[in-house]
Design a protein around this motif. Structure first.
Motif, mmCIF file in Angstrom:
data_model
loop_
_atom_site.group_PDB
_atom_site.id
_atom_site.type_symbol
_atom_site.label_atom_id
_atom_site.label_comp_id
_atom_site.label_asym_id
_atom_site.label_seq_id
_atom_site.Cartn_x
_atom_site.Cartn_y
_atom_site.Cartn_z
ATOM 1 N N LEU A 158 57.675 35.883 6.622
ATOM 2 C CA LEU A 158 57.290 36.181 7.997
ATOM 3 C C LEU A 158 55.926 36.850 7.943
ATOM 4 O O LEU A 158 55.815 38.009 7.538
ATOM 5 C CB LEU A 158 58.298 37.121 8.663
ATOM 6 C CG LEU A 158 59.524 36.481 9.308
ATOM 7 C CD1 LEU A 158 60.449 37.566 9.835
ATOM 8 C CD2 LEU A 158 59.124 35.548 10.449
ATOM 9 N N HIS A 159 54.889 36.119 8.295
ATOM 10 C CA HIS A 159 53.543 36.694 8.259
ATOM 11 C C HIS A 159 52.817 36.482 9.579
ATOM 12 O O HIS A 159 51.624 36.696 9.678
ATOM 13 C CB HIS A 159 52.730 36.077 7.115
ATOM 14 C CG HIS A 159 52.757 34.579 7.104
ATOM 15 N ND1 HIS A 159 53.628 33.869 6.323
ATOM 16 C CD2 HIS A 159 52.043 33.672 7.794
ATOM 17 C CE1 HIS A 159 53.450 32.571 6.513
ATOM 18 N NE2 HIS A 159 52.489 32.412 7.422
ATOM 19 N N ASN A 160 53.551 36.052 10.605
ATOM 20 C CA ASN A 160 52.974 35.808 11.923
ATOM 21 C C ASN A 160 53.432 36.928 12.854
ATOM 22 O O ASN A 160 54.627 37.093 13.129
ATOM 23 C CB ASN A 160 53.473 34.440 12.423
ATOM 24 C CG ASN A 160 52.936 34.072 13.791
ATOM 25 O OD1 ASN A 160 52.966 34.882 14.704
ATOM 26 N ND2 ASN A 160 52.467 32.839 13.923
ATOM 27 N N ALA A 161 52.481 37.738 13.327
ATOM 28 C CA ALA A 161 52.823 38.910 14.130
ATOM 29 C C ALA A 161 53.597 38.531 15.387
ATOM 30 O O ALA A 161 54.533 39.240 15.782
ATOM 31 C CB ALA A 161 51.547 39.665 14.504
ATOM 32 N N ASP A 162 53.225 37.429 16.014
ATOM 33 C CA ASP A 162 53.922 37.006 17.227
ATOM 34 C C ASP A 162 55.371 36.637 16.939
ATOM 35 O O ASP A 162 56.282 36.960 17.721
ATOM 36 C CB ASP A 162 53.209 35.802 17.859
ATOM 37 C CG ASP A 162 51.875 36.177 18.468
ATOM 38 O OD1 ASP A 162 51.635 37.386 18.661
ATOM 39 O OD2 ASP A 162 51.066 35.268 18.753
#
Length: 296
Positions: free
Chosen positions: A5-9
């Motif tokens: 998980l590297h997507n802030a949204d």
């Protein structure tokens, strides 16, 4: 272990927190995907996760531009995660154009700690003299090849303003944009001062900046971020102690059928390089743009 998980949204949308137990599926029967947390197994004291706006490698400010997902480090000149590629760019043909500093040599010097920032390139001769095993004693080198390298570096201590701006590797600032900035601000001290003030979007400096052809709010924000970052300021100070940046020298133009017209070069040219064609067009009075617009 392969699910990320590297997507802030996405983290915010799924509300995944540190310490959570999560559900995983094989998306498309291949890629492991985090579906979301198992709420009944969540500890009662956990808080929503927030991205820290700091580069984990160099500590510089990381910014996320409107409409984009990624956070980007602004410490371009000093960030080890970007160092080698930025050093390659710095010595490339349309930047400082230093012969003898190819990709392999840049990486070798960086891994050995001889070069970390652009200023270190111009200190290399002094560092080499202090080494227990100087370059001239190593396999693949010799006194003449080392002398040629140092001579090539010394010959580049003076540089044109537009080349210097391009060499800094600022995001979204290519050759055409670097030249427009040089034309508008004429010397580096003025450019640097104006970019620092332009960090305030309500300032006159910001307004003047976005009035330059092909420079909109996004490019202006990248310029302001670069010059406002303390680590970049330190790297620039060190570099300016080693090199002399000349003022912008306007191209002498003549009246021709393309004078005052905006032209764009694309594709492969047969009789000259694209940069030679651009220079020829500018001497003929044309304005060379990097992209097609209604003005082309």
């Amino acid at each position: 272990s392969r699910a990320t998980l590297h997507n802030a949204d996405e983290i915010a949308r799924k509300d995944v927190r540190i310490g959570d137990t999560v559900r995983i599926q094989r998306a498309g029967d291949v890629i492991p995907q985090v579906l979301g947390p198992v709420l009944e197994k969540r500890a009662p004291d956990t808080l929503p996760y927030k991205f820290k706006p700091v580069c984990p490698v160099c500590g510089s400010l990381a910014i996320r531009e409107e409409g984009e997902v990624a956070y980007r480090c602004t410490g371009g000149l000093i960030c080890d995660a970007q160092a080698v590629e930025r050093l390659k760019h710095f010595v490339s043909k349309y930047a400082f154009d230093i012969d003898g500093l190819g990709d392999k040599i840049i990486r070798q010097f960086w891994e050995e700690g001889l070069i970390h920032t652009p200023a270190d390139i111009f200190r290399l001769k002094g560092k080499n003299a202090e080494l227990d095993n100087p370059l001239e004693n190593r396999e693949g080198w010799g006194r003449q090849s080392v002398k040629n390298l140092f001579d090539a570096i010394e010959a580049k201590r003076k540089i044109a303003l537009e080349r210097f701006i391009y060499a800094l590797g600022i995001r979204q600032v290519g050759q055409a944009t670097a030249k427009r900035l040089a034309q508008r601000y004429e010397d580096f001290d003025t450019l640097r001062k104006e970019m620092t003030i332009a960090a305030d979007p309500s300032s006159e400096s910001f307004a003047r900046l976005i009035n330059i052809d092909d420079i909109g709010p996004s490019v202006a924000a990248d310029l302001a971020a670069f010059f406002s970052e303390p680590h970049n300021q330190e790297a620039l100070e060190a570099l300016l102690e080693e090199v002399q940046v000349g003022p912008y020298v306007a191209v002498q133009t003549s009246e021709t059928s393309v004078s005052g017209k905006t032209v764009v070069f694309t594709g492969k040219l047969e009789k000259m390089s694209r940069n030679e064609a651009k220079a020829s067009a500018e001497r003929a009075g044309a304005h060379v743009s990097g992209s097609v617009s209604k003005k082309t």
